[in-house]
Design a protein around this motif. Sequence first.
Motif, PDB file in Angstrom:
ATOM      1  N   ALA A  39       0.639   2.943  -9.377  1.00  0.00           N
ATOM      2  CA  ALA A  39       0.883   4.008  -8.401  1.00  0.00           C
ATOM      3  C   ALA A  39       2.348   4.389  -8.455  1.00  0.00           C
ATOM      4  CB  ALA A  39       0.512   3.552  -6.996  1.00  0.00           C
ATOM      5  N   ILE A  40       2.605   5.656  -8.213  1.00  0.00           N
ATOM      6  CA  ILE A  40       3.967   6.150  -8.057  1.00  0.00           C
ATOM      7  C   ILE A  40       4.049   6.789  -6.677  1.00  0.00           C
ATOM      8  CG2 ILE A  40       5.713   7.774  -8.866  1.00  0.00           C
ATOM      9  CD1 ILE A  40       4.636   7.416 -11.676  1.00  0.00           C
ATOM     10  N   SER A  41       5.049   6.389  -5.916  1.00  0.00           N
ATOM     11  CA  SER A  41       5.273   6.913  -4.581  1.00  0.00           C
ATOM     12  C   SER A  41       6.562   7.731  -4.609  1.00  0.00           C
ATOM     13  CB  SER A  41       5.381   5.742  -3.599  1.00  0.00           C
ATOM     14  OG  SER A  41       5.433   6.202  -2.281  1.00  0.00           O
ATOM     15  N   TYR A  42       6.588   8.850  -3.890  1.00  0.00           N
ATOM     16  CA  TYR A  42       7.726   9.772  -3.958  1.00  0.00           C
ATOM     17  C   TYR A  42       7.931  10.473  -2.624  1.00  0.00           C
ATOM     18  CZ  TYR A  42       4.003  13.131  -4.166  1.00  0.00           C
ATOM     19  OH  TYR A  42       2.889  13.859  -3.847  1.00  0.00           O
ATOM     20  N   SER A  43       9.157  10.868  -2.367  1.00  0.00           N
ATOM     21  CA  SER A  43       9.452  11.672  -1.184  1.00  0.00           C
ATOM     22  C   SER A  43      10.104  12.974  -1.655  1.00  0.00           C
ATOM     23  CB  SER A  43      10.404  10.927  -0.242  1.00  0.00           C
ATOM     24  OG  SER A  43      11.703  10.908  -0.785  1.00  0.00           O
ATOM     25  N   TYR A  44      10.112  13.960  -0.790  1.00  0.00           N
ATOM     26  CA  TYR A  44      10.717  15.244  -1.150  1.00  0.00           C
ATOM     27  C   TYR A  44      12.237  15.183  -1.155  1.00  0.00           C
ATOM     28  CZ  TYR A  44       6.316  17.589  -1.561  1.00  0.00           C
ATOM     29  OH  TYR A  44       5.088  17.969  -2.007  1.00  0.00           O
TER      30      TYR A  44
ATOM     31  N   GLY B  93      13.720  12.896  -2.892  1.00  0.00           N
ATOM     32  CA  GLY B  93      14.039  12.392  -4.223  1.00  0.00           C
ATOM     33  C   GLY B  93      13.832  10.905  -4.434  1.00  0.00           C
ATOM     34  N   ARG B  94      13.419  10.177  -3.388  1.00  0.00           N
ATOM     35  CA  ARG B  94      13.147   8.744  -3.564  1.00  0.00           C
ATOM     36  C   ARG B  94      11.863   8.554  -4.360  1.00  0.00           C
ATOM     37  NH1 ARG B  94      13.822   8.630   1.791  1.00  0.00           N
ATOM     38  NH2 ARG B  94      11.702   7.893   2.147  1.00  0.00           N
ATOM     39  N   VAL B  95      11.879   7.592  -5.281  1.00  0.00           N
ATOM     40  CA  VAL B  95      10.712   7.296  -6.106  1.00  0.00           C
ATOM     41  C   VAL B  95      10.591   5.784  -6.261  1.00  0.00           C
ATOM     42  CG1 VAL B  95       9.663   7.543  -8.396  1.00  0.00           C
ATOM     43  CG2 VAL B  95      10.912   9.446  -7.404  1.00  0.00           C
ATOM     44  N   SER B  96       9.384   5.275  -6.181  1.00  0.00           N
ATOM     45  CA  SER B  96       9.111   3.869  -6.484  1.00  0.00           C
ATOM     46  C   SER B  96       7.769   3.799  -7.193  1.00  0.00           C
ATOM     47  CB  SER B  96       9.107   3.024  -5.215  1.00  0.00           C
ATOM     48  OG  SER B  96       8.028   3.389  -4.393  1.00  0.00           O
TER      49      SER B  96
ATOM     50  N   GLY C 272      -5.860   0.742  -4.341  1.00  0.00           N
ATOM     51  CA  GLY C 272      -5.299   0.559  -3.011  1.00  0.00           C
ATOM     52  C   GLY C 272      -4.135  -0.416  -2.994  1.00  0.00           C
ATOM     53  N   ALA C 273      -4.264  -1.507  -3.734  1.00  0.00           N
ATOM     54  CA  ALA C 273      -3.181  -2.496  -3.791  1.00  0.00           C
ATOM     55  C   ALA C 273      -1.941  -1.903  -4.457  1.00  0.00           C
ATOM     56  CB  ALA C 273      -3.646  -3.746  -4.539  1.00  0.00           C
ATOM     57  N   ALA C 274      -2.136  -1.134  -5.510  1.00  0.00           N
ATOM     58  CA  ALA C 274      -1.000  -0.500  -6.192  1.00  0.00           C
ATOM     59  C   ALA C 274      -0.338   0.526  -5.280  1.00  0.00           C
ATOM     60  CB  ALA C 274      -1.462   0.156  -7.486  1.00  0.00           C
ATOM     61  N   ALA C 275      -1.141   1.322  -4.587  1.00  0.00           N
ATOM     62  CA  ALA C 275      -0.591   2.337  -3.680  1.00  0.00           C
ATOM     63  C   ALA C 275       0.189   1.694  -2.538  1.00  0.00           C
ATOM     64  CB  ALA C 275      -1.716   3.208  -3.125  1.00  0.00           C
ATOM     65  N   ASN C 276      -0.344   0.627  -1.965  1.00  0.00           N
ATOM     66  CA  ASN C 276       0.358  -0.052  -0.865  1.00  0.00           C
ATOM     67  C   ASN C 276       1.695  -0.620  -1.325  1.00  0.00           C
ATOM     68  OD1 ASN C 276      -1.627   0.535   0.990  1.00  0.00           O
ATOM     69  ND2 ASN C 276      -2.711  -1.393   0.681  1.00  0.00           N
ATOM     70  N   ALA C 277       1.725  -1.203  -2.516  1.00  0.00           N
ATOM     71  CA  ALA C 277       2.980  -1.771  -3.028  1.00  0.00           C
ATOM     72  C   ALA C 277       4.012  -0.685  -3.290  1.00  0.00           C
ATOM     73  CB  ALA C 277       2.707  -2.565  -4.300  1.00  0.00           C
ATOM     74  N   ALA C 278       3.592   0.430  -3.876  1.00  0.00           N
ATOM     75  CA  ALA C 278       4.531   1.517  -4.163  1.00  0.00           C
ATOM     76  C   ALA C 278       5.034   2.162  -2.877  1.00  0.00           C
ATOM     77  CB  ALA C 278       3.868   2.562  -5.049  1.00  0.00           C
ATOM     78  N   LYS C 279       4.149   2.379  -1.899  1.00  0.00           N
ATOM     79  CA  LYS C 279       4.553   2.985  -0.629  1.00  0.00           C
ATOM     80  C   LYS C 279       5.496   2.076   0.145  1.00  0.00           C
ATOM     81  CE  LYS C 279       0.525   3.895   1.032  1.00  0.00           C
ATOM     82  NZ  LYS C 279      -0.565   4.360   1.903  1.00  0.00           N
ATOM     83  N   ALA C 280       5.279   0.769   0.086  1.00  0.00           N
ATOM     84  CA  ALA C 280       6.148  -0.173   0.800  1.00  0.00           C
ATOM     85  C   ALA C 280       7.570  -0.121   0.259  1.00  0.00           C
ATOM     86  CB  ALA C 280       5.593  -1.591   0.685  1.00  0.00           C
ATOM     87  N   ARG C 281       7.726   0.129  -1.016  1.00  0.00           N
ATOM     88  CA  ARG C 281       9.060   0.205  -1.616  1.00  0.00           C
ATOM     89  C   ARG C 281       9.729   1.552  -1.376  1.00  0.00           C
ATOM     90  NH1 ARG C 281       6.383  -2.039  -6.818  1.00  0.00           N
ATOM     91  NH2 ARG C 281       6.347  -4.244  -6.343  1.00  0.00           N
ATOM     92  N   CYS C 282       8.946   2.587  -1.171  1.00  0.00           N
ATOM     93  CA  CYS C 282       9.502   3.944  -1.052  1.00  0.00           C
ATOM     94  C   CYS C 282       9.850   4.313   0.381  1.00  0.00           C
ATOM     95  CB  CYS C 282       8.497   4.947  -1.621  1.00  0.00           C
ATOM     96  SG  CYS C 282       9.114   6.633  -1.707  1.00  0.00           S
ATOM     97  N   GLY C 283       8.996   3.990   1.316  1.00  0.00           N
ATOM     98  CA  GLY C 283       9.255   4.335   2.714  1.00  0.00           C
ATOM     99  C   GLY C 283       8.089   5.070   3.340  1.00  0.00           C
ATOM    100  N   GLY C 284       8.177   5.269   4.637  1.00  0.00           N
ATOM    101  CA  GLY C 284       7.075   5.843   5.396  1.00  0.00           C
ATOM    102  C   GLY C 284       6.789   7.304   5.131  1.00  0.00           C
ATOM    103  N   ASP C 285       7.777   8.070   4.695  1.00  0.00           N
ATOM    104  CA  ASP C 285       7.557   9.509   4.489  1.00  0.00           C
ATOM    105  C   ASP C 285       7.173   9.843   3.047  1.00  0.00           C
ATOM    106  OD1 ASP C 285      10.054   8.896   3.456  1.00  0.00           O
ATOM    107  OD2 ASP C 285      10.885  10.859   3.946  1.00  0.00           O
ATOM    108  N   CYS C 286       6.778   8.855   2.276  1.00  0.00           N
ATOM    109  CA  CYS C 286       6.464   9.080   0.855  1.00  0.00           C
ATOM    110  C   CYS C 286       4.982   9.336   0.622  1.00  0.00           C
ATOM    111  CB  CYS C 286       6.885   7.870   0.021  1.00  0.00           C
ATOM    112  SG  CYS C 286       8.661   7.644  -0.039  1.00  0.00           S
TER     113      CYS C 286
END
Length: 131
Positions: A39-44, A46-49, A58-72
């Motif tokens: 999974a790749i998580s991103y915010s507008y 410019g943050r990316v994880s 689901g496990a990949a998405a949760n891990a990527a979102k946890a590193r990126c932040g709540g607005d990703c």
Amino acid sequence: MIARKNLAAFGIAAAIAATAGALPSATPSAHAYTYNYGAISYSYSGRVSYAVDYPSAGAAANAAKARCGGDCGYFTFFNSCGAVAYQFGYGQTRVGRAHGYPTRAGAERAARAEAGWGSQVRGWACTTRPR
């Protein structure tokens, strides 16, 4: 005579049963093909994880979102590559996402094409491919 035939039949059946365990199975094993999720998580802003080689999307998405932040936001992929590209300017941000590509270069090219001319790749990830 009948006893001899039965004894021979029993001997053949026993030989087949004894060697059946040593022969490879005709049915594929349950683990013949492995799915590795990423999974790749991103915010507008410019943050990316990213997160790769998880047992589920689901496990990949949760891990990527946890590193990126709540607005990703995020996207997932399996046994392939993904990338995210940004185009900042004129008061707006365009984000290009690509997933399911066999190579990093393919995913980056598709993400830049979606984000538009002059965009920059900010993150990419590839899962391990099954052998």
